[in-house]
Scaffold this motif. Structure first.
Motif, PDB file in Angstrom:
ATOM      1  N   ILE A  35       0.843  -1.196   0.000  1.00 44.12           N
ATOM      2  CA  ILE A  35       0.000   0.000   0.000  1.00 44.12           C
ATOM      3  C   ILE A  35       0.883   1.252   0.000  1.00 44.12           C
ATOM      4  O   ILE A  35       0.628   2.221  -0.727  1.00 44.12           O
ATOM      5  CB  ILE A  35      -0.945   0.004   1.222  1.00 44.12           C
ATOM      6  CG1 ILE A  35      -2.001  -1.108   1.108  1.00 44.12           C
ATOM      7  CG2 ILE A  35      -1.608   1.372   1.390  1.00 44.12           C
ATOM      8  CD1 ILE A  35      -3.113  -0.862   0.120  1.00 44.12           C
ATOM      9  N   GLY A  36       1.935   1.239   0.810  1.00 47.33           N
ATOM     10  CA  GLY A  36       2.840   2.381   0.847  1.00 47.33           C
ATOM     11  C   GLY A  36       3.513   2.642  -0.487  1.00 47.33           C
ATOM     12  O   GLY A  36       3.694   3.795  -0.899  1.00 47.33           O
ATOM     13  N   ILE A  37       3.899   1.573  -1.175  1.00 45.99           N
ATOM     14  CA  ILE A  37       4.495   1.725  -2.506  1.00 45.99           C
ATOM     15  C   ILE A  37       3.477   2.310  -3.471  1.00 45.99           C
ATOM     16  O   ILE A  37       3.786   3.227  -4.260  1.00 45.99           O
ATOM     17  CB  ILE A  37       5.030   0.372  -3.009  1.00 45.99           C
ATOM     18  CG1 ILE A  37       6.177  -0.121  -2.122  1.00 45.99           C
ATOM     19  CG2 ILE A  37       5.489   0.476  -4.467  1.00 45.99           C
ATOM     20  CD1 ILE A  37       6.611  -1.550  -2.406  1.00 45.99           C
ATOM     21  N   ALA A  38       2.239   1.813  -3.414  1.00 45.47           N
ATOM     22  CA  ALA A  38       1.187   2.312  -4.314  1.00 45.47           C
ATOM     23  C   ALA A  38       0.895   3.785  -4.061  1.00 45.47           C
ATOM     24  O   ALA A  38       0.609   4.542  -5.001  1.00 45.47           O
ATOM     25  CB  ALA A  38      -0.080   1.468  -4.145  1.00 45.47           C
ATOM     26  N   VAL A  39       0.968   4.223  -2.801  1.00 43.05           N
ATOM     27  CA  VAL A  39       0.796   5.645  -2.495  1.00 43.05           C
ATOM     28  C   VAL A  39       1.929   6.455  -3.108  1.00 43.05           C
ATOM     29  O   VAL A  39       1.720   7.509  -3.720  1.00 43.05           O
ATOM     30  CB  VAL A  39       0.726   5.863  -0.970  1.00 43.05           C
ATOM     31  CG1 VAL A  39       0.799   7.354  -0.632  1.00 43.05           C
ATOM     32  CG2 VAL A  39      -0.546   5.254  -0.395  1.00 43.05           C
ATOM     33  N   SER A  40       3.161   5.956  -2.975  1.00 44.12           N
ATOM     34  CA  SER A  40       4.317   6.694  -3.513  1.00 44.12           C
ATOM     35  C   SER A  40       4.267   6.805  -5.028  1.00 44.12           C
ATOM     36  O   SER A  40       4.800   7.767  -5.599  1.00 44.12           O
ATOM     37  CB  SER A  40       5.622   6.017  -3.078  1.00 44.12           C
ATOM     38  OG  SER A  40       5.836   4.805  -3.787  1.00 44.12           O
ATOM     39  N   ALA A  89      -0.229 -10.508  -6.138  1.00 41.58           N
ATOM     40  CA  ALA A  89       0.991 -11.287  -6.375  1.00 41.58           C
ATOM     41  C   ALA A  89       1.865 -10.637  -7.438  1.00 41.58           C
ATOM     42  O   ALA A  89       3.098 -10.588  -7.300  1.00 41.58           O
ATOM     43  CB  ALA A  89       0.635 -12.719  -6.784  1.00 41.58           C
ATOM     44  N   GLN A  90       1.262 -10.138  -8.517  1.00 44.96           N
ATOM     45  CA  GLN A  90       2.036  -9.470  -9.569  1.00 44.96           C
ATOM     46  C   GLN A  90       2.702  -8.213  -9.035  1.00 44.96           C
ATOM     47  O   GLN A  90       3.869  -7.932  -9.332  1.00 44.96           O
ATOM     48  CB  GLN A  90       1.121  -9.114 -10.746  1.00 44.96           C
ATOM     49  CG  GLN A  90       0.646 -10.295 -11.560  1.00 44.96           C
ATOM     50  CD  GLN A  90      -0.411  -9.900 -12.566  1.00 44.96           C
ATOM     51  OE1 GLN A  90      -1.239  -9.013 -12.329  1.00 44.96           O
ATOM     52  NE2 GLN A  90      -0.397 -10.550 -13.723  1.00 44.96           N
ATOM     53  N   TYR A  91       1.950  -7.434  -8.264  1.00 48.86           N
ATOM     54  CA  TYR A  91       2.497  -6.196  -7.720  1.00 48.86           C
ATOM     55  C   TYR A  91       3.637  -6.497  -6.746  1.00 48.86           C
ATOM     56  O   TYR A  91       4.675  -5.818  -6.750  1.00 48.86           O
ATOM     57  CB  TYR A  91       1.388  -5.404  -7.032  1.00 48.86           C
ATOM     58  CG  TYR A  91       1.705  -3.945  -6.828  1.00 48.86           C
ATOM     59  CD1 TYR A  91       1.955  -3.106  -7.919  1.00 48.86           C
ATOM     60  CD2 TYR A  91       1.729  -3.372  -5.557  1.00 48.86           C
ATOM     61  CE1 TYR A  91       2.237  -1.758  -7.745  1.00 48.86           C
ATOM     62  CE2 TYR A  91       1.999  -2.034  -5.370  1.00 48.86           C
ATOM     63  CZ  TYR A  91       2.254  -1.226  -6.463  1.00 48.86           C
ATOM     64  OH  TYR A  91       2.537   0.105  -6.287  1.00 48.86           O
ATOM     65  N   ALA A  92       3.468  -7.533  -5.926  1.00 49.17           N
ATOM     66  CA  ALA A  92       4.536  -7.938  -5.015  1.00 49.17           C
ATOM     67  C   ALA A  92       5.771  -8.387  -5.781  1.00 49.17           C
ATOM     68  O   ALA A  92       6.907  -8.120  -5.376  1.00 49.17           O
ATOM     69  CB  ALA A  92       4.052  -9.057  -4.095  1.00 49.17           C
ATOM     70  N   SER A  93       5.561  -9.063  -6.888  1.00 48.66           N
ATOM     71  CA  SER A  93       6.686  -9.508  -7.701  1.00 48.66           C
ATOM     72  C   SER A  93       7.452  -8.324  -8.280  1.00 48.66           C
ATOM     73  O   SER A  93       8.681  -8.248  -8.170  1.00 48.66           O
ATOM     74  CB  SER A  93       6.189 -10.415  -8.835  1.00 48.66           C
ATOM     75  OG  SER A  93       7.228 -10.714  -9.734  1.00 48.66           O
ATOM     76  N   GLU A  94       6.725  -7.386  -8.888  1.00 50.81           N
ATOM     77  CA  GLU A  94       7.375  -6.266  -9.570  1.00 50.81           C
ATOM     78  C   GLU A  94       7.997  -5.266  -8.596  1.00 50.81           C
ATOM     79  O   GLU A  94       9.068  -4.715  -8.864  1.00 50.81           O
ATOM     80  CB  GLU A  94       6.357  -5.534 -10.460  1.00 50.81           C
ATOM     81  CG  GLU A  94       5.816  -6.377 -11.608  1.00 50.81           C
ATOM     82  CD  GLU A  94       6.903  -6.820 -12.568  1.00 50.81           C
ATOM     83  OE1 GLU A  94       7.874  -6.053 -12.789  1.00 50.81           O
ATOM     84  OE2 GLU A  94       6.784  -7.941 -13.111  1.00 50.81           O
ATOM     85  N   ARG A  95       7.355  -5.028  -7.476  1.00 51.28           N
ATOM     86  CA  ARG A  95       7.790  -3.955  -6.586  1.00 51.28           C
ATOM     87  C   ARG A  95       8.669  -4.446  -5.432  1.00 51.28           C
ATOM     88  O   ARG A  95       9.404  -3.651  -4.843  1.00 51.28           O
ATOM     89  CB  ARG A  95       6.575  -3.219  -6.005  1.00 51.28           C
ATOM     90  CG  ARG A  95       5.660  -2.592  -7.043  1.00 51.28           C
ATOM     91  CD  ARG A  95       6.411  -1.638  -7.979  1.00 51.28           C
ATOM     92  NE  ARG A  95       5.511  -0.862  -8.813  1.00 51.28           N
ATOM     93  CZ  ARG A  95       5.093  -1.219 -10.027  1.00 51.28           C
ATOM     94  NH1 ARG A  95       5.507  -2.381 -10.542  1.00 51.28           N
ATOM     95  NH2 ARG A  95       4.276  -0.461 -10.717  1.00 51.28           N
ATOM     96  N   ILE A  96       8.605  -5.739  -5.101  1.00 46.27           N
ATOM     97  CA  ILE A  96       9.403  -6.239  -3.976  1.00 46.27           C
ATOM     98  C   ILE A  96      10.313  -7.379  -4.407  1.00 46.27           C
ATOM     99  O   ILE A  96      11.540  -7.271  -4.333  1.00 46.27           O
ATOM    100  CB  ILE A  96       8.501  -6.678  -2.797  1.00 46.27           C
ATOM    101  CG1 ILE A  96       7.767  -5.465  -2.207  1.00 46.27           C
ATOM    102  CG2 ILE A  96       9.332  -7.360  -1.712  1.00 46.27           C
ATOM    103  CD1 ILE A  96       6.865  -5.787  -1.025  1.00 46.27           C
TER     104      ILE A  96
END
Length: 418
Positions: free
Chosen positions: A151-156, A262-269
């Motif tokens: 969520i913090g990444i999506a806000v940034s 899962a996709q967002y976790a893969s790309e961002r983390i």
């Protein structure tokens, strides 16, 4: 990958040594009450559509994504490396009126994996019940903290404009539901005020929610959330641990980013951190990843996640999660006394989907049922990871792992040089 591996058997325990700067894990075929956990049957997997038994716990927790539908959390590139301590950590901790060792701890508790690291160096890495360092261990509610960081990444990135927005700005299907009318901030703090009773026993509301999500013919997340629609407290004033609030955050995240969790976790983390293995994230019948649980990862990748948080969101040469977000997520703001340690919980406080330890120093923990733990001291860059197969009657307060942690932190808790 381990290189130049040499296997040495000592007292029935298999030890891997490696010439490269890589961890030297220790493996054992046994563990606490191994017979009760299915040692004779080689720790079997659960049988589909049958209730899970204790003998299937080890197999279930280390092969969850072979038992339940799950999506990959893909890694990429060369793994970030851990160094290996020249000597394995030796520790004595007080518990039950006597001092005990790390080996005592493993012999007394149903631990599948225990890893302790400081900075970029692994001090201790043991596996029990014939588990391997390539096994992926399921998180239970440790996944909630990943959702909070995403969520913090999506806000940034601007995908979420403000955590003071109500959830229904991003999930219009929940416009008429009190969860949809709750701010993202209050969902992060589990302070929606909506009635949801969770005590991890059969028949509680989490159990009902789980049936709607895990059943192959279940409702899926949106319709499952709509079943709970009675607000009993004003939002932002009362903490009540409720897995459904993370489920709503998962819906916000997938709708806002137009990617699966899962996709967002893969790309961002996962890819940015240099995880050494693909992870996985369980999904429901509608294809939505089950946000409140069910991330599977190797023990060392769990340690990488913990160490990224210890470094306030930075790892592998990159700022993975914004630093300010990690600091806010792992602290209690002055106006949020109801979230402070001893108020949110008799012991712990609560941040953005993460438990906050009592005391003057900032320390926090990812906690999942049945013994899953990542405990973090950012000041000393000290991280403990435990994967486990607790039963409900075994050390229900999880007191011994924290006795071990505080002894560890007393020994290694000096400030880390910056």
């Amino acid at each position: 990958m381990l290189r130049s591996v040499r296997k040495v058997a000592i007292g029935g325990v298999l030890i891997l040594t490696c010439a490269a700067a890589q961890p030297n894990p220790v493996f054992s075929d046994t563990g606490y009450a191994a017979d009760a956990y299915g040692a004779a049957e080689h720790y079997p997997l659960p049988i589909p559509v049958h209730a899970r038994t204790q003998k299937q716990f080890v197999g279930y927790y280390s092969h969850f994504d072979e038992v339940r539908p799950a999506d990959p959390i893909a890694r990429a590139g060369t793994p970030s490396t851990f160094k290996t301590s020249e000597r394995e950590l030796a520790l004595q901790y007080p518990y039950g009126g006597q001092y005990r060792s790390l080996n005592d701890y493993l012999d007394r508790n149903p631990v599948t994996g225990l890893l302790i690291a400081r900075g970029d160096t692994i001090l201790y890495e043991h596996y029990r019940y014939a588990r391997k360092d390539s096994d992926r261990f399921m998180s239970q509610s440790m996944a909630k903290t990943i959702v909070g960081m995403l969520i913090g990444i999506a806000v940034s990135e601007g995908a979420i404009r403000s955590i003071d927005d109500p959830a229904n700005v991003y999930v219009p299907e929940l416009a008429d539901n009190p969860y949809g009318q709750t701010s993202i901030r209050d969902l992060l703090h589990m302070s929606s005020g909506v009635h949801f009773f969770e005590d991890s026993n059969p028949g509680d509301d989490r159990d009902k929610l789980g049936r709607d999500l895990f059943n192959p013919h279940g409702l899926g997340a949106v319709d499952a959330v709509k079943h709970f629609d009675k607000r009993e407290h004003a939002p932002g004033a009362h903490f009540s641990y409720a897995s459904i609030e993370t489920e709503v955050l998962g819906l916000v995240l997938s709708h806002a980013t137009h990617m699966s969790v899962a996709q967002y976790a893969s790309e961002r983390i996962w890819k940015k951190m240099g995880m050494e293995s693909d992870g996985s994230w369980g999904r429901d019948a509608s294809g939505q990843n089950i946000a409140y649980c069910c991330v599977s990862a190797t023990l060392r990748d769990w340690a990488r996640l913990g160490m990224m948080l210890a470094y306030d969101g930075r790892w592998n040469g990159q700022q993975i999660v914004p630093r300010d977000w990690v600091l806010q997520a792992t602290s209690v703001a002055s106006g949020d006394g109801f979230l402070a340690p001893g108020n949110a919980n008799p012991i712990f406080g609560y941040g953005y989907q993460v438990w906050i330890l009592p005391g003057e120093r900032r320390m926090f923990a990812l906690q999942g049922m049945d013994g899953q733990r990542i405990i973090v001291d950012p000041g000393s860059k000290l991280v403990l990871v435990q994967t486990a197969v607790w039963t409900s009657d075994h050390d229900p307060g999880m007191r011994e792992i924290y006795a071990l942690w505080y002894a560890l932190d007393a020994q290694y808790g000096a400030p880390w040089p910056h």
